[in-house]
Design a protein around this motif. Sequence first.
Motif, PDB file in Angstrom:
ATOM      1  N   ARG A  63       0.823  -1.209   0.000  1.00  0.00           N
ATOM      2  CA  ARG A  63       0.000   0.000   0.000  1.00  0.00           C
ATOM      3  C   ARG A  63       0.860   1.263   0.000  1.00  0.00           C
ATOM      4  O   ARG A  63       0.463   2.285  -0.535  1.00  0.00           O
ATOM      5  N   PHE A  68      -1.366   4.485  -1.347  1.00  0.00           N
ATOM      6  CA  PHE A  68      -2.625   4.612  -0.606  1.00  0.00           C
ATOM      7  C   PHE A  68      -2.380   5.141   0.798  1.00  0.00           C
ATOM      8  O   PHE A  68      -3.277   5.639   1.442  1.00  0.00           O
ATOM      9  N   PRO A  88      -1.530   8.296  -5.486  1.00  0.00           N
ATOM     10  CA  PRO A  88      -1.546   7.061  -6.289  1.00  0.00           C
ATOM     11  C   PRO A  88      -1.682   7.326  -7.791  1.00  0.00           C
ATOM     12  O   PRO A  88      -1.082   6.617  -8.591  1.00  0.00           O
ATOM     13  N   TYR A  89      -2.470   8.360  -8.157  1.00  0.00           N
ATOM     14  CA  TYR A  89      -2.719   8.572  -9.588  1.00  0.00           C
ATOM     15  C   TYR A  89      -1.543   9.195 -10.313  1.00  0.00           C
ATOM     16  O   TYR A  89      -1.605   9.411 -11.514  1.00  0.00           O
ATOM     17  N   VAL A  93       2.216   2.662 -11.267  1.00  0.00           N
ATOM     18  CA  VAL A  93       1.972   1.306 -10.774  1.00  0.00           C
ATOM     19  C   VAL A  93       0.466   1.076 -10.777  1.00  0.00           C
ATOM     20  O   VAL A  93      -0.305   2.020 -10.697  1.00  0.00           O
ATOM     21  N   ASN A  94       0.046  -0.163 -10.910  1.00  0.00           N
ATOM     22  CA  ASN A  94      -1.367  -0.494 -10.783  1.00  0.00           C
ATOM     23  C   ASN A  94      -1.519  -1.692  -9.871  1.00  0.00           C
ATOM     24  O   ASN A  94      -0.598  -2.493  -9.728  1.00  0.00           O
ATOM     25  N   THR A  95      -2.707  -1.763  -9.253  1.00  0.00           N
ATOM     26  CA  THR A  95      -2.907  -2.740  -8.198  1.00  0.00           C
ATOM     27  C   THR A  95      -4.044  -3.696  -8.532  1.00  0.00           C
ATOM     28  O   THR A  95      -5.072  -3.268  -9.060  1.00  0.00           O
ATOM     29  N   PHE A  97      -6.557  -5.767  -6.443  1.00  0.00           N
ATOM     30  CA  PHE A  97      -6.956  -5.790  -5.048  1.00  0.00           C
ATOM     31  C   PHE A  97      -7.429  -7.171  -4.624  1.00  0.00           C
ATOM     32  O   PHE A  97      -7.952  -7.932  -5.428  1.00  0.00           O
ATOM     33  N   ALA A 101     -12.306  -5.063  -6.070  1.00  0.00           N
ATOM     34  CA  ALA A 101     -12.682  -3.651  -6.171  1.00  0.00           C
ATOM     35  C   ALA A 101     -13.167  -3.268  -7.563  1.00  0.00           C
ATOM     36  O   ALA A 101     -12.838  -2.213  -8.087  1.00  0.00           O
ATOM     37  N   TYR A 114     -11.399   1.838 -17.701  1.00  0.00           N
ATOM     38  CA  TYR A 114     -11.462   2.994 -16.792  1.00  0.00           C
ATOM     39  C   TYR A 114     -10.148   3.781 -16.739  1.00  0.00           C
ATOM     40  O   TYR A 114     -10.133   4.999 -16.874  1.00  0.00           O
ATOM     41  N   GLY A 115      -9.057   3.059 -16.564  1.00  0.00           N
ATOM     42  CA  GLY A 115      -7.760   3.718 -16.465  1.00  0.00           C
ATOM     43  C   GLY A 115      -7.430   4.528 -17.705  1.00  0.00           C
ATOM     44  O   GLY A 115      -6.814   5.596 -17.628  1.00  0.00           O
ATOM     45  N   ARG A 162      -7.906  -5.008 -15.843  1.00  0.00           N
ATOM     46  CA  ARG A 162      -8.067  -3.580 -15.584  1.00  0.00           C
ATOM     47  C   ARG A 162      -6.750  -2.953 -15.123  1.00  0.00           C
ATOM     48  O   ARG A 162      -6.426  -1.827 -15.484  1.00  0.00           O
ATOM     49  N   ALA A 163      -5.994  -3.712 -14.331  1.00  0.00           N
ATOM     50  CA  ALA A 163      -4.727  -3.176 -13.830  1.00  0.00           C
ATOM     51  C   ALA A 163      -3.651  -3.185 -14.914  1.00  0.00           C
ATOM     52  O   ALA A 163      -2.756  -2.343 -14.915  1.00  0.00           O
ATOM     53  N   ASN A 166      -3.297  -0.272 -18.419  1.00  0.00           N
ATOM     54  CA  ASN A 166      -2.497   0.965 -18.415  1.00  0.00           C
ATOM     55  C   ASN A 166      -1.028   0.708 -18.717  1.00  0.00           C
ATOM     56  O   ASN A 166      -0.244   1.640 -18.787  1.00  0.00           O
TER      57      ASN A 166
END
Lengths: 362, 271
Positions: A63, A68, A88-89, A93-95, A97, A101, A114-115, A162-163, A166
């Motif tokens: 985190r 975060f 974070p933005y 890096v992307n997470t 979860f 999430a 979304y990204g 999703r992660a 990007n």
Amino acid sequence: MTGTRVPAREERRATLAPAVRVSGLRKAYGAVVALERLELEVLAGEFFTLLGPSGSGKTTTLRLIAGFEAPDDGAVELDGVDVTRRPPYQRDVNTVFQDYALFPHMTVAQNVAYGLMVRGVGRRDRAARAAQALQMVRLGDLGERKPVQLSGGQRQRVALARALVNRPRVLLLDEPLGALDLKLRQEMQLELQRIQRELSERITFVYVTHDQDEALAMSDRIAVFSRGRIEQVGSPREIYEHPANEFVAGFVGTSNLLEEDGLRVTVRPEKVELLAPDAPVAPGLRREPGVVRDVVYLGSVTRYVVELDRGETLVALRQNTDVAVAAAPDAERGRRVLLAWSPEHANTVAAGDDVEHVEEEG
Amino acid sequence: MSDTRASRAALAVWATLIALFLLAPILLIVLYAFNPSNVQSWPLHGLSTKWFSSTWHNQEMRQAFGLSVRAALISTGIALLLGSMAAFAVHRFRFFGREAISFVLVLPLALPGIITGMALNSFFAFGGVSFSLTTIVIGHATFCIVTVYNNVIARLRRTQTSLVEASMDLGADGWQTFRHVTLPVIATALVAGGLLAFALSFDEVIVTTFTAGAQNTLPLWIFGSIRLGQNLPQVNVVVLFVIALTFVPVVLAQRLTRDTGVVRMTAGRRR
């Protein structure tokens, strides 16, 4: 202590700045210290696992890398750039979860895109890249579904797509397979490794788990966490064959702890031979007589718990190639046996509690 | 539990009786709205819609109706703003007096209206505030804020906190996260809370009596007419319309809170 190993794979360039460098990281929640002066380096393109029990600080580390939470002290660097104060933005890096999430009001395709959407990628480009990412996790035809309509394993894949869409430098995975059943989990382990291999530009994976088998199966290197500290960093083989201390020996696999010449020594159960008391033993092997106290049939192997005459208890594993032995574990109980192992498989380890905090040499 | 058929039949009769008990008075009013005579007596001598047009042209009624709509709209607006903000604050942050805020917000709903009304009345008199639309709105806002607050905080509690983190992680700043994730997730809770707030404000009598001064809201006009025995046929017509009007938002609000698609998936663990 092993120090930073130069990785075997040729595409890794140890001379470049590490993908992730964490230095002097400290984080406390009230009186509870989650991380104490943590030092960590993850090389570019590595599959790096943070392994440890609950509350050992591995998720906190993740985190802090994601942004975060802010550390009380210390720094987080990505590709040599200090990002400690960045939200974070603004981190590449992307997470993935633990609870996935996924946005419940969006379709799978919208979730994945979304990204790209928030970064202003055009609609057509977005759709194409989202479709490609879904293809990669083998969910190509589920783009119009809502997350509620998916199974746990499918949600997990959507979270991964999703992660990855990007194309981050580093992918952070927080016990992503924790909620899946064993079969699915093993399938996804292979899947994750395949995906990392297939990505055109290699992405660094930082993976959090408390499952030692998962860590051993997937990682290039593992950092073993305990109580906010790193006990050892090394390849799965190094961690398993040469645990640095009692904690690592006990957490990764079964620790068989012995006292030899005033030193603490561990030997892995599968390295211990189980022999009849009067059997001939090859010269040079360590030998200890004892009594079988417990026998557990585990399918492919049988586990023998043997009390040595000198007092300690050792576990030995035996392949179930002999059906007769496997069929009658009860008859084995109380039998006198001889245990033997090669001295090269006996590892001297630092003692447990008063162990000096083991740090990785940069 | 020997004979389920008999017990089922008994249950059906009982349920019907309760429904009748609840709905019969309303049905009676609806019938009276079509009563050609201005005396409410049974049985009706035929049916007529002649009161509809006379009601429509009643200036007093129209003013009262306009005032009620304005008061309800403004109270709802205030409730949406303050109620959702309070919900966010209580949900997201730990601070001194957090529990007290929850309590203070819910209190006006539990407190008898007559007490709220009296308290506001003496407060306005003490402060030299003359009664106006503003004082009505303040009175209504006290209990409208709760409905929005309750709806939004319930939704926030059922929503994964990791959604916001996921959004930021994927590159969305605070505003984008609010617009694309937080707002859509709580949207139906806002609408449901808002509709409920509007309905509560629109038919409020007690608090309004103490905060309206010389003005009439629609409920006050109805109350006055019945007390004085004037315009009874017109009251029936107005009530018919109000029933029809409030029916829509209440049904809508129920629909919206029922299936929202916001499902808590696997509960997240943290260490």
